[in-house]
Design an enzyme around this catalytic site. Structure first.
Site, PDB file in Angstrom:
ATOM      1  N   CYS A 196       6.953  22.503 -95.377  1.00  0.00           N
ATOM      2  CA  CYS A 196       6.633  23.508 -94.368  1.00  0.00           C
ATOM      3  C   CYS A 196       7.486  24.759 -94.475  1.00  0.00           C
ATOM      4  CB  CYS A 196       6.717  22.916 -92.957  1.00  0.00           C
ATOM      5  SG  CYS A 196       8.376  22.562 -92.347  1.00  0.00           S
ATOM      6  N   ASP A 197       8.701  24.657 -95.011  1.00  0.00           N
ATOM      7  CA  ASP A 197       9.553  25.835 -95.188  1.00  0.00           C
ATOM      8  C   ASP A 197       8.858  26.915 -96.008  1.00  0.00           C
ATOM      9  OD1 ASP A 197      10.821  23.326 -94.930  1.00  0.00           O
ATOM     10  OD2 ASP A 197      12.723  24.056 -95.689  1.00  0.00           O
TER      11      ASP A 197
END
Length: 377
Positions: free
Chosen positions: A159-160
């Site tokens: 998700c980063d």
């Protein structure tokens, strides 16, 4: 607990950590007071410059590393807020030292996040040298599936990446009038969204290792809840801001990003702790006593931006932003170091303190201040 007593007595944030460690009093009893002085533009500019200067004087990673990509994104936002020649000169010097190149992996979002700053500076200077390497790497990403897809099935598998990659593609697509780059960003974003977004919790798993199977089996916190990492979701929130502030109002996919931004904001505001910060693990805050500044900084930034853009209700979100900004300022040491930052990792951790710092923590603080300064009293 080094350095706690250096903070002014009226600012009680660090007392939260000491008292919690001793097992006394509730979070609510120790909530940081709203100090109006920290919202004055003069004070905010001073804090932005102080923290940026400290971080520039204490480098830790290669300039093109993802950590610095997040930091320099904050430095540019701080420059916009302060118009400091020092900050602009530092940004330009960084670009010249890197020869305006990303890091080595063309298909890994971490290695292109520094290009956000190159593109921002290009808009000021109009020097093609600043963006030619970015065009080259994005074009290769568009036309050549790389090792990330082969290894994980999708390019942005964690998700980063939604902070690291999409702003670069969207900015470049608009600068160069190449809609194919916006299409690519949408495609890759949707793949990550479908894999990692939890529509019940309105939060992102960090990666597939933190997903549960249909039987409800998977990694859990001590209270039995799913693991949702504060900074990971902060990355997503910060990336959403940077995409939404680029996309034209008429862009067909803008409503998707607006909806996602509002959903996540509504969930995150529920998870903010009374001291103003978010815990490293969002759904098990009691197991992580002590706020975490990097995830909290990104959330403060995003919510302040949402208020400023009229996307978030001021009555609901302004108190949360105010508490967060007060608490974040209490993470700043007298010399300008942003502390209480969780070290590099992929999940919630407890091994950090007032003396723990990382360049992305400063970047998140700078982004937060760049939007808080715009809030109307």
């Amino acid at each position: 607990m080094t350095g706690i007593l250096r903070f002014p007595p009226r600012l009680l944030f660090c007392a939260v950590f000491l008292t919690l460690a001793l097992g006394h009093a509730s979070h609510a009893q120790l909530a940081a007071p709203i100090d109006k002085a920290v919202f004055k533009p003069k004070f905010i500019k001073q804090q932005l410059l102080k923290t940026a200067r400290w971080q520039l004087a204490h480098p830790k990673h290669a300039l093109t590393d993802w950590t610095n990509g997040a930091f320099y994104s904050g430095v540019f936002a701080a420059y916009q807020a302060t118009r400091s020649k020092l900050l602009l000169d530092s940004l330009m010097a960084m670009g010249e030292r890197t020869q305006w190149r990303p890091d080595k992996r063309y298909d890994h979002a971490d290695d292109i996040v520094i290009c956000q700053t190159y593109l921002n500076l290009y808009r000021l200077k109009k020097d093609r040298r600043m963006i030619e390497p970015t065009i080259e790497v994005v074009e290769k990403l568009r036309t050549e599936p790389g090792p990330e897809v082969q290894a994980h099935g999708i390019t942005w598998w964690w998700c980063d990446a939604l902070f690291m990659g999409p702003p670069v593609l969207v900015k470049l697509g608009l600068i160069e009038n190449r809609p194919q780059y916006l299409t690519l960003s949408d495609t890759l974003y949707q793949q990550t969204y479908r894999r990692l977004y939890n529509p019940q919790e309105h939060l992102f798993a960090r990666d597939a290792a933190y997903l549960w199977n249909e039987a409800g089996e998977g990694r859990k916190e001590s209270n039995g809840q799913r693991i949702f990492w504060s900074r990971g979701n902060g990355w997503v929130m910060g990336g959403l801001v940077q995409v939404l502030q680029e996309l034209p109002p008429t862009h067909p996919n803008r409503p998707f990003y607006v909806k996602l931004f509002k959903e996540m904001s509504a969930r995150l505001v529920q998870l903010q702790q009374p001291d103003g910060l978010w815990r490293a693990s969002l759904l098990d805050p009691a197991a992580y006593p002590g706020g975490e500044a990097s995830g909290s900084g990104f959330d403060c930034y995003a919510m302040a931006w949402g208020i400023n853009q009229g996307l978030l209700d001021q009555a609901t979100y302004l108190p949360a932003v105010q508490k967060a900004w007060v608490a974040l300022n209490n993470c700043v040491s007298p010399e300008g170091r942003v502390g209480w930052v969780q070290p590099i990792g992929a999940d919630p951790r407890r091994d950090f303190s007032a003396d723990s710092w990382e360049v992305y923590g400063t970047g998140a603080f700078l982004l937060a201040g760049s939007e808080v300064i715009k809030l109307k009293p």
